[in-house]
Design a protein around this motif. Structure first.
Motif, PDB file in Angstrom:
ATOM      1  N   GLU A 106       0.829  -1.210   0.000  1.00  0.00           N
ATOM      2  CA  GLU A 106       0.000   0.000   0.000  1.00  0.00           C
ATOM      3  C   GLU A 106       0.861   1.256   0.000  1.00  0.00           C
ATOM      4  N   ALA A 107       1.958   1.216   0.724  1.00  0.00           N
ATOM      5  CA  ALA A 107       2.853   2.377   0.773  1.00  0.00           C
ATOM      6  C   ALA A 107       3.601   2.555  -0.548  1.00  0.00           C
ATOM      7  N   LEU A 108       3.835   1.463  -1.276  1.00  0.00           N
ATOM      8  CA  LEU A 108       4.558   1.541  -2.548  1.00  0.00           C
ATOM      9  C   LEU A 108       3.668   1.952  -3.719  1.00  0.00           C
ATOM     10  N   GLN A 109       2.368   1.771  -3.613  1.00  0.00           N
ATOM     11  CA  GLN A 109       1.453   2.027  -4.730  1.00  0.00           C
ATOM     12  C   GLN A 109       1.581   3.407  -5.366  1.00  0.00           C
ATOM     13  N   PRO A 110       1.696   4.487  -4.613  1.00  0.00           N
ATOM     14  CA  PRO A 110       1.799   5.804  -5.262  1.00  0.00           C
ATOM     15  C   PRO A 110       3.085   5.997  -6.067  1.00  0.00           C
ATOM     16  N   PHE A 111       4.085   5.176  -5.825  1.00  0.00           N
ATOM     17  CA  PHE A 111       5.391   5.413  -6.423  1.00  0.00           C
ATOM     18  C   PHE A 111       5.782   4.426  -7.516  1.00  0.00           C
ATOM     19  N   PHE A 112       5.161   3.247  -7.527  1.00  0.00           N
ATOM     20  CA  PHE A 112       5.505   2.218  -8.503  1.00  0.00           C
ATOM     21  C   PHE A 112       4.243   1.776  -9.241  1.00  0.00           C
ATOM     22  N   LYS A 113       4.243   1.936 -10.560  1.00  0.00           N
ATOM     23  CA  LYS A 113       3.063   1.609 -11.362  1.00  0.00           C
ATOM     24  C   LYS A 113       2.706   0.139 -11.286  1.00  0.00           C
ATOM     25  N   ASP A 114       3.678  -0.753 -11.295  1.00  0.00           N
ATOM     26  CA  ASP A 114       3.373  -2.177 -11.279  1.00  0.00           C
ATOM     27  C   ASP A 114       2.726  -2.610  -9.968  1.00  0.00           C
ATOM     28  N   GLU A 115       2.938  -1.880  -8.881  1.00  0.00           N
ATOM     29  CA  GLU A 115       2.248  -2.185  -7.629  1.00  0.00           C
ATOM     30  C   GLU A 115       0.759  -1.854  -7.754  1.00  0.00           C
ATOM     31  N   LYS A 116       0.434  -0.807  -8.496  1.00  0.00           N
ATOM     32  CA  LYS A 116      -0.972  -0.464  -8.721  1.00  0.00           C
ATOM     33  C   LYS A 116      -1.641  -1.553  -9.536  1.00  0.00           C
ATOM     34  N   ASN A 117      -0.971  -2.028 -10.586  1.00  0.00           N
ATOM     35  CA  ASN A 117      -1.529  -3.079 -11.428  1.00  0.00           C
ATOM     36  C   ASN A 117      -1.670  -4.381 -10.660  1.00  0.00           C
ATOM     37  N   ALA A 118      -0.693  -4.691  -9.816  1.00  0.00           N
ATOM     38  CA  ALA A 118      -0.743  -5.926  -9.046  1.00  0.00           C
ATOM     39  C   ALA A 118      -1.878  -5.894  -8.046  1.00  0.00           C
ATOM     40  N   SER A 119      -2.102  -4.745  -7.391  1.00  0.00           N
ATOM     41  CA  SER A 119      -3.183  -4.664  -6.422  1.00  0.00           C
ATOM     42  C   SER A 119      -4.534  -4.666  -7.125  1.00  0.00           C
ATOM     43  N   ALA A 120      -4.630  -4.065  -8.299  1.00  0.00           N
ATOM     44  CA  ALA A 120      -5.882  -4.080  -9.049  1.00  0.00           C
ATOM     45  C   ALA A 120      -6.199  -5.487  -9.516  1.00  0.00           C
ATOM     46  N   ALA A 121      -5.187  -6.221  -9.951  1.00  0.00           N
ATOM     47  CA  ALA A 121      -5.392  -7.598 -10.407  1.00  0.00           C
ATOM     48  C   ALA A 121      -5.804  -8.490  -9.238  1.00  0.00           C
ATOM     49  N   SER A 122      -5.171  -8.316  -8.085  1.00  0.00           N
ATOM     50  CA  SER A 122      -5.513  -9.159  -6.942  1.00  0.00           C
ATOM     51  C   SER A 122      -6.894  -8.824  -6.404  1.00  0.00           C
ATOM     52  N   SER A 123      -7.305  -7.555  -6.464  1.00  0.00           N
ATOM     53  CA  SER A 123      -8.652  -7.212  -5.981  1.00  0.00           C
ATOM     54  C   SER A 123      -9.723  -7.713  -6.940  1.00  0.00           C
ATOM     55  N   SER A 124      -9.433  -7.766  -8.252  1.00  0.00           N
ATOM     56  CA  SER A 124     -10.409  -8.291  -9.195  1.00  0.00           C
ATOM     57  C   SER A 124     -10.516  -9.802  -9.084  1.00  0.00           C
ATOM     58  N   MET A 125      -9.463 -10.476  -8.633  1.00  0.00           N
ATOM     59  CA  MET A 125      -9.499 -11.912  -8.468  1.00  0.00           C
ATOM     60  C   MET A 125     -10.301 -12.294  -7.224  1.00  0.00           C
TER      61      MET A 125
END
Length: 108
Positions: A87-106
């Protein structure tokens, strides 16, 4: 060298050895931690001060010694401490945003 020039060279060595590694790895390495950054800065400036007080042994400038010390401290202490949360890395790394979006959709 004139005194003013030597003061500037020593100041650049101290600043570079204390902040360069922390800033660069903090920006580009996801595994970097606060403990790693703190020990990196302390180790870098500490080794630079010691090296300068010894009078630049072997003709090496303090930067050539303190930056590797700073890098080693950053890597070792970042790896032995708990990683930064996703969560702390999401604003700074784009792939963390994609990974969290993919895991929440799963989950849904």
């Amino acid at each position: 060298l004139p005194l003013i020039q030597q003061i500037w060279i020593n100041a650049a060595a101290l600043i570079g050895s204390s902040f360069a590694v922390s800033i660069l790895l903090g920006l580009y390495w996801k595994r970097a931690t606060k403990a790693g950054a703190m020990t990196s800065m302390i180790g870098g400036i500490g080794s630079a001060v010691i090296w300068l007080s010894l009078g630049n042994p072997f003709g090496l400038d303090a930067v050539y010694v303190s930056v590797p010390v700073s890098l080693l401290c950053m890597i070792v202490f970042s790896l032995v401490t708990r990683p930064v949360s996703k969560e702390a890395l999401q604003p700074f790394f784009k792939d963390e945003k994609n990974a969290s979006a993919a895991s929440s959709s799963m989950v849904v």
